[in-house]
Structure formats: structure tokens, C-alpha cells
Design an enzyme around this catalytic site. Structure first.
Site, PDB file in Angstrom:
ATOM      1  CG  ASP A  13       7.169  28.584 -17.087  1.00  0.00           C
ATOM      2  OD1 ASP A  13       7.899  29.283 -17.819  1.00  0.00           O
ATOM      3  OD2 ASP A  13       6.971  28.824 -15.882  1.00  0.00           O
ATOM      4  CE  LYS A  16       5.117  31.035 -23.480  1.00  0.00           C
ATOM      5  NZ  LYS A  16       5.042  30.322 -22.202  1.00  0.00           N
ATOM      6  N   GLY A  40      11.147  33.029 -19.725  1.00  0.00           N
ATOM      7  CA  GLY A  40      12.316  32.148 -19.751  1.00  0.00           C
ATOM      8  C   GLY A  40      11.960  30.947 -20.598  1.00  0.00           C
ATOM      9  CG  HIS A  41      10.826  31.267 -23.921  1.00  0.00           C
ATOM     10  ND1 HIS A  41      10.706  32.328 -24.756  1.00  0.00           N
ATOM     11  CD2 HIS A  41       9.769  31.348 -23.065  1.00  0.00           C
ATOM     12  CE1 HIS A  41       9.627  33.032 -24.429  1.00  0.00           C
ATOM     13  NE2 HIS A  41       9.047  32.448 -23.405  1.00  0.00           N
ATOM     14  CD  GLN A 223       5.308  36.860 -19.973  1.00  0.00           C
ATOM     15  OE1 GLN A 223       4.954  37.663 -20.811  1.00  0.00           O
ATOM     16  NE2 GLN A 223       6.597  36.684 -19.689  1.00  0.00           N
TER      17      GLN A 223
END
Ligand code: GDP
Ligand code: IMO
Ligand code: MG
Length: 429
Positions: A13, A16, A40-41, A223
Site C-alpha cells: 500500500d 505502487k 489492492g491498487h 505487496q
């Protein structure tokens, strides 16, 4: 370019997704090489917010072919929903290639993930319960299903008929139930295979050919280094290789084909999940950073724990990943604080510690040693525009000093300062 790799240097988080989208402006391929829909991006473009889990973060650029490498674990139902959701938001799904060697998350993996977490007590990682660990475990024990099996009905049935009863017995032994009949799983997964068939091929061939042709390839890590299966905060980490080396196995490229490595560093530290967090804040400052930074997980919505920037973690990531430069994100969140602390090393048993320890029992006793820097004021959008125009010299003095302090400690230059979620909110230094 031609090939660049983006890694998260902390516990995920770091931003990225936003940075991959930014650097993808002149990329031909954007390749994810590990993880699954534990990632989750969030990417914000104008008024639109996109949340990506499996689809590479280059998908919002028309110039990009998106590649899902062999190192991923794919829940095909989630992937199909994600693609539908993107189409609804007006995204044109251009060329998308999925490795035929990527592993498939099955319904029993998700059930096992939850049951094992409950049994593990203080060893639980606080997983996303998306079946990531059990799927990678099956990969390692050679009991998994791969994307190539989804498009081969006889092979899918042969493998599932062997694994299903074993998984059912294991789930029942853990006190759970696998109440989806095997036939239902088989027919659902065959349908997913039919829908995805035209995307499935040998991604490594495509990537290496693109590099041979001099194309720009961006490798996108999910990650962060401290969640890596070997080098992360074991056992509170994830199950894939998140460091630079993971790109070689997870995309099928030799190390010498990775030209440069960019580490994304959040200007403070955040963590979703369990495990000791040396610089964690439990006070009003932590509360403020979490609120201003909107620190809630993109995948699970869980509140993220926050703390000061920990340079022990970043130096460790620089060493493991061979970072060439740093992109510093969310420095805007720290605006207005009177002082900012940075952990330079730990103290353990009367000794100075500069390397992140392997043992959780040691880590728990490590006391962070801080260097305190003066804060910088809140900046208006006009102030940030002036910063963008002026580059490093346009930054408030104390923000520039914060960056210089990080660079001096890590020995790596900060290339970009991200100051908001938007695509254009970046100062090139
Ligand atoms: P990722 O998993 O590394 O891609 O990061 P996430 O997307 O899960 O979390 C980063 C969050 O911070 C997202 O909501 C981004 O929109 C947001 N973000 C990224 N860069 C910045 C920044 O520089 N400033 C602020 N305020 N938000 C940012
Ligand atoms: P992105 O790509 C933050 C954490 C989970 C848990 C541990 C293991 O968005 O940075 P898993 O479901 O992988 O078995 O969970 O890893 N975790 C993440 N934390 N960002 C992520 O991804 C994460 N992916 C997994 O919270 O502690
Ligand atoms: Mg994330």
C-alpha cells in the site's frame, strides 16, 4: 527504460498502483509477476477512481499490453468481475495476456485460508482470506491447477477429481465444510476457462520477445518487500516473492534483463494485518496520519495501522532489491505536523541494530531510535503547482530536508515526490 521494475519497500500500500500508472505513460508492456487479489491498487484519474486487484496497473493506458505473469495466483471469478467492472467504468480492455502457468485459486483455497487463520492463534497473519497462501502451498506441493488446465476440460476433471476429496477431508478435519459439489466447481471453472481462453498463453515468450524488440517493459510488484515469503516479517507475511528476484521467476525473465529498479516508499509506514510494527503510533499523531492518509485497505476495507518512517526497513529493501531510485509517496499527508520522526536504527539489548531481524522475538524487543526533523506547513493546490514547476528547489525547505535525510541514509536518490492520489500530482526532483 527499456525495462523497469517497481517494488513496494514496506508492508504494501505504498502507492505502487498510482506510480505504475504514472510510469506506464511510455510503456509497451506492464507485467504483474506475483501475488493475487490480496493486492489492492487505487488509481485516481480525474473524477474516476479505479480499484485494481489482479489486472496490471497499466490497463488505464491505451499504449499498454497488460500481462499477468506465471508467478500469480488467479481467482478467475474475481478476474472476470474486475474486467467487467473496468468496462463499466469505460476502460477499453486492450491486449491482456495471462500466463498459462499461473496458478488458479479454487473455492477450497478460500475456505482453508479462513480455517487455518482461526487455528493459528498468535501465528495468524491477518490474511485477506482470498485463498492466497493455500493456493501457493498447493503450487509448492505440486497439487495445484494452472491456467492451462482451465482450457483443457479432461485435464481439469482429472486433477480436480484427485484434489477435491483430499481438500474436503482436510477442511472437515479443520471443522469446516466444503459444500460445493465437485461437479459444480468443475462446470464453473470450465466456464471461466472458456471466457478467458483467448487471453491465456506463454507470457514469458511474449515478454522476452518484447525485450528483444527493444520495447519498454514495466514490471509491477504487488505487496511489499517486508511481506516477501523469504525476507518478509515471517510468519505475518504473504506467500509470494515480492522482491526484485520474484520478477525473474514470476515473469520468466533473466535477471540481466531488468535494467532499473524503482522502490516506492510511503513517507510514513502503514500495515494491514498482524505482527510487530516497531514504529507504530498509538497517539493523536497516528490518528491524524491515518485519517488524512485515508488509511483503509483497498481490498478488505480494514483500517491500516500507521507509524513513522522506518529506515531500517527501507535500507533492507534497497539491499534486497538493488534499488536505483525511490519514489516517495504521501508526503502531503505529513503536511502541518510540527515535527516528524524517522527511525534510523533500533536498539536491542544495549546494541545498535541496523538490519531488520529474522526473529519476531528479537523484533518485539527492538526499540526504534528516532531522528526528529522539523515539519513543513500545509500546502495549497497553488503551492503544490509551484513545487511541480520548481522541482526540488521549489519545495518547502523542511520537506526538501526530509527528502535529503532519507537519501543520505539510504544512499539512493528520490526521483519523484508524489503529493496526492491524482495522476498529475507529482514533483519530479
Ligand atoms: P498500492 O497497493 O501500493 O498500489 O497502494 P494502495 O492503492 O493500496 O494505497 C495507496 C493509497 O494512497 C491509494 O488510495 C492512493 O490513491 C493513495 N495515494 C497514492 N499516492 C498518494 C500520495 O502521494 N498522496 C496521497 N494523499 N494519496 C496517495
Ligand atoms: P498491495 O499490493 C497490504 C498482507 C495481509 C496479511 C498478509 C498475508 O495492495 O500492497 P495474504 O492474504 O497475502 O495471505 O495475507 O499480507 N497483505 C497486504 N497488505 N497490501 C497488500 O497488497 C497486501 N497483500 C497481502 O494483510 O497481513
Ligand atoms: Mg494496496
Amino acid at each position: 527504460m527499456p525495462s523497469r521494475l517497481i517494488v513496494g519497500t514496506q508492508w504494501g500500500d505504498e502507492g505502487k498502483g498510482k506510480i505504475t500508472d504514472l510510469l506506464a505513460s511510455n510503456a509497451d508492456l506492464v507485467v504483474r509477476f506475483q501475488g493475487g487479489n490480496n493486492a489492492g491498487h487505487t488509481i485516481v484519474i480525474g473524477e474516476k477512481t479505479f480499484k485494481l486487484h489482479l489486472v496490471p496497473s497499466g490497463i488505464l493506458r491505451d499504449n499498454v499490453t497488460s500481462v499477468i505473469g506465471n508467478g500469480l495466483v488467479i481467482d478467475p471469478e474475481v478476474l472476470l468481475k474486475e474486467l467487467d467492472g473496468l468496462r463499466e467504468l469505460g476502460v477499453k480492455i486492450g491486449k491482456l495476456v495471462i500466463s498459462d502457468r499461473a496458478h488458479v485459486i479454487m473455492p477450497y483455497h478460500k475456505i482453508i485460508d479462513g480455517l487455518e487463520e482461526e487455528k493459528k492463534g498468535s501465528l495468524a497473519a491477518g490474511t485477506t482470506r482470498r485463498g492466497i497462501g493455500p493456493c501457493y502451498a498447493d503450487k509448492a506441493s505440486r497439487f495445484g491447477l494452472r491456467m492451462c488446465d482451465l482450457i483443457d476440460p479432461a485435464e481439469l476433471e482429472r486433477k480436480l477429481s484427485i484434489s477435491y476429496p483430499v481438500k474436503k477431508a482436510y477442511i472437515e478435519a479443520l471443522g469446516g465444510t466444503l459444500d460445493i459439489p465437485m461437479e459444480d466447481i468443475l462446470s464453473a471453472y470450465l466456464k471461466y476457462g472458456e471466457k478467458l481462453a483467448h487471453h491465456i498463453s506463454d507470457a514469458s515468450v511474449l515478454i522476452n520477445q518484447a525485450l528483444d524488440d527493444g520495447m519498454n517493459v514495466l514490471f509491477e510488484g504487488a505487496q511489499g518487500v517486508h511481506l516477501d515469503i523469504d525476507h518478509g516479517i515471517y510468519p505475518h507475511n504473504t506467500s509470494s516473492a515480492t522482491i526484485t528476484g520474484g520478477c525473474c521467476t514470476g515473469a520468466g525473465v533473466p535477471p540481466k534483463r531488468i535494467n532499473t529498479v524503482v522502490g516506492v516508499v510511503k513517507a510514513y509506514t502503514s500495515r494491514v494485518g498482524t505482527g510487530h510494527f516497531p514504529t507504530e503510533l498509538f497517539d493523536d499523531v497516528g490518528e491524524q496520519i491515518g485519517t488524512v492518509g485515508k488509511e483503509f485497505g483497498t481490498t478488505t476495507g480494514r483500517q491500516r495501522r500507521v507509524g513513522w518512517l522506518d529506515l531500517v526497513m527501507i535500507r533492507y529493501s534497497a539491499r534486497l532489491c538493488g534499488l536505483d531510485s525511490i519514489v516517495l509517496t504521501k508526503a502531503d499527508v505529513l503536511c502541518g505536523l510540527s515535527e516528524i520522526k524517522v527511525c534510523t536504527h533500533y536498539e536491542y539489548d544495549g546494541q545498535d541494530v541496523y538490519d531488520f531481524p529474522a526473529s519476531m522475538r528479537v523484533l518485539e524487543k527492538c526499540v526504534p531510535v528516532y531522528h526528529t526533523l522539523p515539519g513543513w506547513p500545509a500546502l495549497s493546490s497553488e503551492d503544490w503547482a509551484a513545487c511541480r514547476a520548481g522541482g526540488r528547489n521549489g519545495l518547502p525547505k523542511n520537506l526538501a530536508a526530509y527528502i535529503t535525510f532519507i537519501e543520505a541514509n539510504i544512499g539512493i536518490p528520490v526521483e519523484i515526490l508524489s503529493h496526492g492520489p491524482g495522476r498529475d500530482e507529482n514533483v519530479h526532483l
